[in-house]
Design an enzyme around this catalytic site. Structure first.
Site: not given
Lengths: 253, 129
Positions: A189, A156
């Site tokens: 988030i 990632y």
């Protein structure tokens, strides 16, 4: 309305940050084509929600990791609306594993969506923006994980670091044609994608690390995307804007 | 098609692509040095010329600037070597290298890309038909 009559494409648009971006752009007057991979119900619900509010949001099914998807979606959008002013590359996946356990498939899946997907969609809009319109905004949704590492996210982090570099090079190449390219790097988030990490670390533990003492909401990212897409950001290009409530400052106490 | 007709089309193309005035596009004007073309503009010019003239133009035909990337046979000490100059003339038979040969610095190569060079290239393509 700062984006009246503009046309936007948002990948990964049916859920999470992408969904908030679709609605925020549409509220500013843009017609928004959003790409979703598998969440058909969520995509239809978003179309309906937008329509009920008098906004324009149209779903396009595609897997951004499919090399043909960018050209296909952009061609459909041009057929519908004749131009593309804003591209938001938001689609992203995680396959978190410690590196010794990471398989090639885990690597390729993450690079395929998070990096190759960005390449394909940037490429697909580039000629339209650069040669036909001589204007455009590309906004890549990156991550603070590119520079502030989490164990288990080699794939990632590599994909997002590459997106940041791509953002800067594209900005340099396309600036003379008024095509501005920036990235937004969110922290933690509240989305489905970050749920696993949040559960593992514990929300209270995470909040202690964040100076503003709360997790981010998709709307916190969407508002920055709208800013970067709009006239107020006409002199910003090649930047990675961190939106993380101060998490990456690394304050210990 | 005459040289003047080709020049007129090239001038119109450059006016559109580079946002310059008609009178700036003289035969000797250099695309970068005088008309402020950026690398992306070279691509745009090629695309527009292809549409104007109706044949494909490999970018490396018209602007073969990348042939010397990292090849020590062709470039030494920032200058294009004699074999490099021969290669360049082979790639660009329509280019007049007389002046360039006097001081063949790689960073001066972009000065070769003038309006006339484009016209001469297109003339050679049109004549070959």
């Amino acid at each position: 309305m700062t984006l009246k009559d503009q046309v936007a494409i948002v990948t990964g648009g049916s859920r999470g940050i992408g969904r908030a971006v679709v609605l925020a752009l549409a509220r500013e007057g843009a017609r928004v084509a959003f790409v979703y991979k598998g969440s058909t119900e969520a995509a239809q619900a978003l179309e309906a929600e937008a329509a009920a509010a008098g906004l324009v949001a149209k779903a396009h099914q595609a897997d951004v990791a499919d090399p043909a998807a960018g050209d296909r979606v952009v061609a459909a959008v041009l057929a519908d609306w004749g131009r593309v002013d804003i591209l938001v590359n938001n689609a992203g996946v995680i396959r978190d594993k410690l590196f010794v356990q990471l398989e090639a498939d885990d690597w390729n899946t993450v690079i395929g969506t998070n990096l190759n997907g960005v390449f394909a969609f940037c490429k697909a809009v580039s000629k339209q923006m650069v040669f036909k319109q001589r204007s455009g905004r590309i906004i890549n949704v990156s991550s603070i994980a590119a520079d502030h590492v989490n164990k288990g996210q080699s794939n990632y982090a590599a994909s997002k670091g590459a997106v940041n570099s791509l953002t800067r090079v594209l900005a340099a190449e396309l600036g003379s044609r008024n095509v501005l390219v920036n990235a937004v790097a969110p922290g933690f988030i509240e989305t489905d994608m970050s749920a696993a990490v949040r559960n593992m670390a514990g929300e209270d533990g995470l909040k202690k690390l964040i100076p503003v003492k709360r997790l981010g909401k998709p709307e916190d990212i969407a508002s920055v995307v709208v800013f970067l897409a709009g006239p107020a950001a006409a002199y910003i290009t090649g930047q990675v804007i961190t939106v993380d409530g101060g998490l990456s400052l690394g304050a210990i106490s | 098609m005459t040289h003047d007709e080709i020049f007129a089309k090239v001038r119109a193309t450059l006016v559109d692509a580079l946002n310059v005035d008609d009178n700036e596009v003289t035969p000797t004007a250099r695309l970068k040095g005088d008309l402020n073309a950026e690398s992306i503009d070279f691509l745009d010019i090629v695309f527009r010329l292809e549409r104007q003239f109706g044949f494909s133009i490999p970018r490396e035909d018209l602007f073969p600037e990348s042939i010397f990337q990292g090849d020590p046979k062709f470039v030494a000490g920032g200058k294009i070597t004699e074999p490099g100059l021969v290669e360049l003339q082979t790639r660009m038979p329509y280019a007049d290298l007389t002046e360039f040969r006097k001081d063949p610095r790689l960073d001066k190569m972009e000065d070769l890309f003038t309006v006339d060079l484009i016209v001469n290239y297109l003339q050679s393509r049109v004549n070959a038909k």
